[in-house]
Design an enzyme around this catalytic site. Structure first.
Site, PDB file in Angstrom:
ATOM      1  N   HIS A  21      -1.319 -62.343 -39.198  1.00 46.74           N
ATOM      2  CA  HIS A  21      -0.925 -63.595 -38.555  1.00 46.74           C
ATOM      3  C   HIS A  21      -2.205 -64.243 -38.031  1.00 46.74           C
ATOM      4  O   HIS A  21      -2.902 -63.651 -37.208  1.00 46.74           O
ATOM      5  CB  HIS A  21       0.082 -63.338 -37.435  1.00 46.74           C
ATOM      6  CG  HIS A  21       1.417 -62.903 -37.963  1.00 46.74           C
ATOM      7  ND1 HIS A  21       2.154 -61.883 -37.417  1.00 46.74           N
ATOM      8  CD2 HIS A  21       2.123 -63.348 -39.041  1.00 46.74           C
ATOM      9  CE1 HIS A  21       3.277 -61.732 -38.122  1.00 46.74           C
ATOM     10  NE2 HIS A  21       3.277 -62.598 -39.107  1.00 46.74           N
ATOM     11  N   GLU A  54      -3.211 -64.232 -34.389  1.00 50.10           N
ATOM     12  CA  GLU A  54      -3.298 -62.951 -33.677  1.00 50.10           C
ATOM     13  C   GLU A  54      -4.651 -62.354 -34.034  1.00 50.10           C
ATOM     14  O   GLU A  54      -4.818 -61.711 -35.066  1.00 50.10           O
ATOM     15  CB  GLU A  54      -2.122 -62.061 -34.085  1.00 50.10           C
ATOM     16  CG  GLU A  54      -0.789 -62.686 -33.658  1.00 50.10           C
ATOM     17  CD  GLU A  54       0.437 -62.026 -34.272  1.00 50.10           C
ATOM     18  OE1 GLU A  54       0.334 -60.910 -34.796  1.00 50.10           O
ATOM     19  OE2 GLU A  54       1.507 -62.661 -34.233  1.00 50.10           O
ATOM     20  N   HIS A  91      -1.570 -56.525 -34.940  1.00 53.45           N
ATOM     21  CA  HIS A  91      -0.974 -57.795 -34.501  1.00 53.45           C
ATOM     22  C   HIS A  91      -1.269 -58.022 -33.022  1.00 53.45           C
ATOM     23  O   HIS A  91      -1.940 -57.221 -32.380  1.00 53.45           O
ATOM     24  CB  HIS A  91       0.548 -57.763 -34.703  1.00 53.45           C
ATOM     25  CG  HIS A  91       0.970 -57.750 -36.129  1.00 53.45           C
ATOM     26  ND1 HIS A  91       1.670 -58.776 -36.706  1.00 53.45           N
ATOM     27  CD2 HIS A  91       0.794 -56.821 -37.111  1.00 53.45           C
ATOM     28  CE1 HIS A  91       1.914 -58.490 -37.979  1.00 53.45           C
ATOM     29  NE2 HIS A  91       1.397 -57.303 -38.245  1.00 53.45           N
ATOM     30  N   GLU A  96       0.817 -53.698 -32.016  1.00 52.72           N
ATOM     31  CA  GLU A  96       0.720 -54.913 -31.211  1.00 52.72           C
ATOM     32  C   GLU A  96      -0.303 -54.620 -30.117  1.00 52.72           C
ATOM     33  O   GLU A  96      -0.085 -53.785 -29.254  1.00 52.72           O
ATOM     34  CB  GLU A  96       2.086 -55.253 -30.599  1.00 52.72           C
ATOM     35  CG  GLU A  96       3.176 -55.526 -31.624  1.00 52.72           C
ATOM     36  CD  GLU A  96       3.084 -56.927 -32.226  1.00 52.72           C
ATOM     37  OE1 GLU A  96       2.335 -57.768 -31.701  1.00 52.72           O
ATOM     38  OE2 GLU A  96       3.789 -57.169 -33.245  1.00 52.72           O
TER      39      GLU A  96
HETATM   40 ZN   LIG Z   1       2.059 -60.595 -35.846  1.00 47.81          ZN
END
Ligand SMILES: [Zn+2]
Length: 656
Positions: free
Chosen positions: A253, A256, A385, A476
């Site tokens: 992404h 990110e 991410h 994350e």
């Molecule tokens: Zn992501």
């Protein structure tokens, strides 16, 4: 003119003079009225000279002055001092923790900055920040905080005109261009990197570590940017028999961005640690092939970066240039898997991509990853991410349509171990006091089954598991998707150990070669494990890797035209090196029986493959659990470093 700094407290003064006396005759500090030694104050005029100190060759300034803040009168005296020896070996003692920042801080005291005919002291606030961050590393090895890094004594306040010895680490974006050549490879700039800067750092790192690193492109983004990978291996550029392959992917992404930076830093870290002789990194790179793709979505990054850090939008730059979410763009094999599972018995393995997938919009970035997965026998992977603080693992698509619900893979146990390998050594994921963003995953140990969190189709992790032999988790890294530059260094400190610990997990379970009775490798042979309905297949050289949790397993190898071979293996709980289990397949009809039992010793061979002295046999615990404080008044283990190198004994490093 800033006021002169207050005199250091007496015990420090004594220690300083002790060290100085040890380094040279007399009292090189200069004597005060009472006969005490003292160092030069910032107000004293000084002659600026080139320090020429190896350990301090990467400081952000070119000149120092003698005597130094510790009163050492010459370069030779500095080099002979135990303070300098400490800085030279600090890296090894702390196992790479706090490096190079603490060394640079020490250098700023040992060889203080000189300019405009006077000495400039390093900033006290920098010292205080580092002390807070690095004290635990000293405690872990039972070492006292070095007296010459006492923030109250040898440092100055901003009002007094101090300088930041770490300014280059934080530095301006283009500071890299002005670094002198021959810079030690430990230099990492904890900044955001534009596409051009990223490419330059990766290429430069590969050049610096040419014997163990190489860059290559797996394709281009929609706007034509190379998807640049840096790989590390004892033999870069080729697959070696039985060497497992790991990939780490950042910035899928585009907005990110922390993962992108972590992988740029990791590349430099692996290179420098290898060159510096870190046993852990050398062992890792000699036994593993690691591929880092810092940015899978460089086009999206450009959009997000144009708005910059601090921009609070949640989605700007997330997609690629075609407005496709790359983590929704992979073939949905999970629905296919659920369908097959419902229709009867299924052992998931290499589910083919349905033809209709290619009729839809497939991003060039997605295609590049699929192609990459087909040409490299990856075993383990992580996708980095941002936006939350948790590690999730497949499946990401819920088995229960319209409902977020726990949907495990057949390898649930192993995936949990993989996720824990990351989360358990991440200080913020484990911090109970931490205020969390969005969902609080602390009660679950900061790991979660993806579908139990939020369900989606077309994710990269599910696809890895169902289409290849690769196990991929999703990390994350934190609440902020585009963190401010000042936060990057801390994020690196929090994620360095988790990243290493995770990559080392590729050596769990078993590996080996499947061949025929003539020793010819059998590719695409299936490796089945009883009780786990997911098969692994052998690579073109006949080699395979099967990540497995500790315990006893029945493992079967089979291939068309051959009778299958069954072996029982036992993986001890603490084993950190894949046990080797080879299979020799007999052509059907010529073997003694349809089911050929493997040698009975195969189980014990796994239990202790190298007589207990294997490189991965030793548990690698996080810093802090590594060494116990010495008991009974005996000296800590590092004491011999100093006594063997120098006659001076830095007793100030002893806590007791
Ligand atoms: Zn992501």
């Amino acid at each position: 003119m800033p006021p002169p700094p207050p005199p250091p407290p007496l015990p420090l003064l004594l220690l300083a003079s002790l060290a100085a006396v040890a380094a040279g005759p007399g009292c090189p500090l200069g004597r005060g009225r009472a006969g005490e030694c003292h160092g030069p104050s910032a107000a004293d005029s000084a002659t600026c000279v080139d320090p020429q100190l190896r350990t301090c060759s990467d400081v952000a300034y070119n000149h120092t002055a003698f005597p130094t803040l510790l009163g050492l009168r010459s370069r030779e005296a500095v080099e002979a001092s135990s303070e300098y020896i400490l800085l030279s070996v600090l890296h090894h003692l702390l196992e790479g923790q706090c490096n190079p920042d603490l060394r640079l801080l020490g250098c700023a005291v040992l060889a203080p900055r000189c300019g405009d005919g006077r000495v400039h002291r390093p900033c006290r606030h920098v010292c205080e920040d580092l002390r807070e961050a690095c004290q635990p590393a000293f405690d872990a090895i039972d070492m006292a905080w070095p007296y010459f890094l006492d923030c109250g004594s040898y440092f100055a306040s901003v009002e007094e005109g101090c300088h930041d010895p770490l300014e280059k680490l934080r530095g301006g974006l283009d500071a890299e261009e002005v670094l002198p050549s021959g810079l030690p490879p430990t230099f990492i700039q904890f900044t955001h990197h534009s596409y051009a800067q990223m490419v330059r750092v990766l290429r430069r790192t590969a050049a610096r570590c040419a014997h163990i690193a190489k860059t290559y492109s797996i394709g281009r983004s929609f706007n034509g940017k190379e998807l640049l990978v840096i790989e590390f291996s004892a033999r870069p550029g080729q697959h070696e028999l039985m060497e497992p392959e790991v990939k780490l992917i950042g910035n899928i992404h585009g907005n990110e961005v922390a993962g992108r930076e972590m992988l740029i830093y990791l590349a430099q870290y692996l290179c420098s640690e290898y060159l510096l002789g870190s046993p852990r990194i050398q062992r890792l790179l000699n036994t593993t092939r690691i591929h880092l793709l810092p940015s899978m979505n460089p086009d999206g990054y450009e959009v997000a970066a144009a708005e910059g850090a601090g921009y609070n939008g949640w989605t700007s730059g997330r997609q690629n240039a075609q407005n496709l979410d790359l983590n929704r763009n992979f073939p949905d094999l999970t629905s296919e898997y659920y369908r097959l599972e419902a229709s009867g018995s299924i052992r998931s393995s290499r589910i083919p991509i349905p033809q209709h997938y290619w009729w839809g919009k497939v991003a060039p970035e997605t295609k590049a990853i699929i192609k990459w997965m087909r040409t490299t026998p990856f075993v383990l992977s992580a996708s980095l991410h941002g936006g939350d603080l948790v590690v999730s693992y497949p499946f990401d698509l819920s088995k229960h349509s319209q409902e977020e619900k726990f949907s495990p893979t057949p390898d649930e146990k192993m995936f949990k171990l993989l996720a824990r390998a990351y989360a358990d050594v991440h200080p913020m994921m484990m911090d109970r006091s931490e205020n969390r963003c969005g969902g609080n995953f602390l009660k679950r140990g900061s790991i979660i089954n993806g579908a139990d969190w939020y369900s989606f189709t077309g994710g990269m992790s599910d696809f890895n598991y169902l289409h290849s032999n690769c196990f991929e988790i999703t990390v994350e890294l934190g609440c902020v998707k585009f963190p401010p530059e000042e936060a990057l260094y801390t994020i690196w400190q929090h994620n360095k150990e988790p990243l290493l610990n995770f990559v080392e997990m590729v050596h769990r379970g078993i590996k080996g070669v499947v061949m025929d009775k003539f020793g010819k490798p059998v590719k695409n042979a299936r490796i089945l494990v009883k009780g786990i309905r997911h098969d692994i297949t052998t690579a073109p050289d006949g080699d395979y890797w099967r990540l497995l949790p500790p315990g006893s397993h029945i493992v079967i190898a089979q291939a068309p035209g051959y009778s299958k071979v069954i072996k029982k293996v036992t993986i001890p709980a603490r084993m950190k090196r894949a046990g080797r289990v080879d299979f020799i397949l007999q052509p059907l009809g010529t073997g003694p029986k349809k089911f050929l039992l493997g040698p009975r010793r195969s189980g014990s061979a796994v239990r202790d493959p190298l007589g207990g002295a294997s490189p991965y046999g030793e548990p690698q615990e996080p810093l802090g659990a590594r060494r116990q404080p010495s008991a009974g008044g005996s000296k800590p283990w590092w004491w011999s470093y100093f006594t063997s190198i120098s006659q001076h004994k830095p007793r100030w490093l002893l806590k007791y």
